[in-house]
Scaffold this active site. Structure first.
Site, PDB file in Angstrom:
ATOM      1  N   ARG A 207      -2.584   4.574  -8.717  1.00  0.00           N
ATOM      2  CA  ARG A 207      -1.913   3.399  -8.155  1.00  0.00           C
ATOM      3  C   ARG A 207      -2.058   2.138  -8.992  1.00  0.00           C
ATOM      4  O   ARG A 207      -2.148   1.011  -8.465  1.00  0.00           O
ATOM      5  CB  ARG A 207      -2.396   3.124  -6.710  1.00  0.00           C
ATOM      6  N   SER A 256       0.626   3.379   2.787  1.00  0.00           N
ATOM      7  CA  SER A 256      -0.830   3.600   2.868  1.00  0.00           C
ATOM      8  C   SER A 256      -1.541   2.303   2.519  1.00  0.00           C
ATOM      9  O   SER A 256      -1.295   1.730   1.450  1.00  0.00           O
ATOM     10  CB  SER A 256      -1.259   4.680   1.882  1.00  0.00           C
ATOM     11  N   GLU A 327      -5.000  -0.530  -1.214  1.00  0.00           N
ATOM     12  CA  GLU A 327      -3.977  -0.156  -2.198  1.00  0.00           C
ATOM     13  C   GLU A 327      -2.927  -1.273  -2.259  1.00  0.00           C
ATOM     14  O   GLU A 327      -2.377  -1.556  -3.314  1.00  0.00           O
ATOM     15  CB  GLU A 327      -3.315   1.164  -1.778  1.00  0.00           C
TER      16      GLU A 327
END
Ligand code: FAD
Length: 334
Positions: A207, A256, A327
Site C-alpha cells: 500500500r 479497509s 492504511e
C-alpha cells in the site's frame, strides 16, 4: 499528507480576512493574483467543501481546489505555488483519505477527467502496453481491458479511485497489486520537473509506492496480457461477487481502514476478535459486515472517524498486543 517538501513553510498572512462575493478567501489570494499570472491561467474554486470529493463524505473546505488539464499546466501550477510558498496537496477520487473537519490550507489539486488520457504505446503478439494519465479512473481502465480481452487488472474490480491514487497506494486485492502490472511511472517533483522511473526503480511496498510525499504520479504505463475474454470476464465477476459478500455496500467509507499487520491475522480479524463490530463514535461505526471498514452512517464527522480509529487501535492493542496502522491517509490534520 502531500505537501511539497519545500512548500511547507507557512505563507505570510497578507490580510486577516478576505472576502469575494461574500465568500471567505484565503489570505494568500493577493499574492497569488500578483505572482501567478506568469505561471498559470487555469481556473480555481475557492473555499470549496471537500465532502463530495471523498468517499467517506466528511471534511471541511479546501482554501482552493484546482483540476489541472495536462502536465504543462500542472508543472506551471507547482512552480508558481512553490514560488509564493503556498502548500499543495494532491487527491484523486478521495477513496482512501479522511479530510479534517477544519478543512485544508492551501491548494488541493484534484486529478480527474481533465487529466485522463489513455493510449496504447506498444503491442506484440501476447502483450499490450498502455500509457494512462493519473486522473483516469481505475475501474474505467479495468472495464476497458475486459472489453479488449486484456488480462492483469481483474484484481482491481471494485477498487474505486484514480490511476494516480492506485499507483501511489500500490492498490491491490486477492494477492495481486498495481506493482505486478506497472512498467513505469512518470512523476513530477516539487519543482515541477517530470521524471520517469521503471518499475524496478520504484520501491513499491504494501500500500505504498515509496516515493517522497511531495512527488506527484502523473501517468503510468501498464502491461497487460492478451487472453481469453470469457475467462477475464469470469474472473472479474468472481471478484465482484466476493467483494459484494464481504464488504459493506452503500455506506460511505474509505475501504479497509487499517493495514494488515505482517504475518498472522488480518486487521479485520483482530478487530472482530476484539468484539468491536458495531462500535460507534458519533456517526462513525465499525461495519458489522467487515470489521476493517469504518463506515459513515450519514451523520459522521471526520473527528468521529478519528475518535473511533483511536478506540479501535487501543482496544486491539490491549487484546492482542498488535498496534494497527492506518492504511487511509489524512488530509488537513496539521
Ligand atoms: C469501498 C472501497 C473499497 C476499496 N477497496 C480497496 C482494495 O480492495 N484495495 C486497495 O488497495 N484499496 C482499496 N480501497 C482504497 C482506495 O480505493 C485505493 O487506495 C485507491 O487506489 C485510492 O485512489 P484515489 O484516487 O481515490 O486516491 P485518494 O484517496 O484521492 O488519495 C490517496 C492517497 O494518494 C495520494 N494521491 C492520489 N493521487 C495522487 C497522485 N496522482 N500523485 C501523488 N499522490 C496522489 C493522496 O494524496 C493520498 O495520500 C477501497 C476504497 C473503498 C472506498
Amino acid at each position: 499528507m502531500n505537501v511539497g517538501e519545500n512548500c511547507t513553510r507557512k505563507y505570510q498572512t497578507i490580510m486577516p480576512s478576505i472576502e469575494k462575493n461574500g465568500e471567505k478567501m484565503p489570505d494568500w489570494l493577493p499574492v497569488f493574483n500578483d505572482e501567478m499570472a506568469d505561471f498559470w491561467s487555469g481556473e480555481m474554486l475557492w473555499n470549496t467543501t471537500l465532502t463530495s470529493y471523498t468517499t467517506f463524505r466528511v471534511g471541511g473546505a479546501a482554501e482552493a481546489l484546482v483540476f489541472p488539464r495536462g502536465v504543462k499546466e500542472l508543472s506551471q501550477l507547482i512552480q508558481g505555488l512553490r514560488k509564493i510558498n503556498v502548500p499543495w496537496h494532491v487527491i484523486g477520487r478521495g477513496s482512501n483519505i479522511v479530510v479534517s473537519d477544519k478543512g485544508v490550507k492551501g491548494v488541493v489539486i484534484v486529478f480527474g477527467h481533465n487529466f485522463s488520457s489513455r493510449q496504447i504505446v506498444e503491442e506484440s503478439a501476447d502483450l499490450v502496453q498502455i500509457k494512462v494519465e493519473a486522473g483516469h479512473s481505475l475501474s474505467g481502465l479495468v472495464n476497458w481491458s475486459v472489453e479488449k480481452g486484456l488480462s492483469g487488472l481483474e484484481f482491481a474490480v471494485g477498487i474505486p479511485g484514480t490511476i494516480g491514487g492506485a499507483i501511489v497506494m500500490n492498490a491491490g486485492a486477492w494477492g495481486e497489486e498495481i506493482r505486478d502490472v506497472i512498467v513505469s511511472v512518470t512523476m513530477m517533483d516539487e519543482k515541477g520537473n517530470s521524471i520517469t522511473r521503471k518499475r524496478d526503480e520504484i520501491d513499491f511496498t504494501y500500500r505504498s509506492w515509496g516515493e517522497a510525499d511531495s512527488m506527484i504520479a502523473v501517468e503510468g504505463v501498464f502491461e497487460l496480457e492478451k487472453s481469453d475474454p470469457a475467462r477475464i470476464k469470469r474472473r472479474c465477476q468472481d471478484f465482484h461477487e466476493s467483494r459484494k459478500n464481504m464488504q459493506p455496500q452503500n455506506k460511505p467509507s474509505g475501504g479497509s481502514f487499517f493495514k494488515n499487520p505482517p504475518g498472522g491475522k488480518s486487521a479485520g480479524q483482530l478487530i472482530d476478535e476484539s468484539g468491536l463490530k458495531g462500535l460507534r463514535a458519533g456517526g462513525a461505526e465499525v461495519s458489522s459486515v467487515h470489521a476493517n471498514f469504518i463506515v459513515n452512517d450519514g451523520s459522521a464527522t471526520a473527528a468521529d472517524i478519528i475518535k473511533l480509529m483511536h478506540i479501535i487501535q487501543q482496544r486491539v492493542e490491549e487484546a492482542s498486543g498488535i498496534s494497527l496502522q492506518p492504511e487511509v491517509r489524512f488530509l488537513g490534520w496539521e
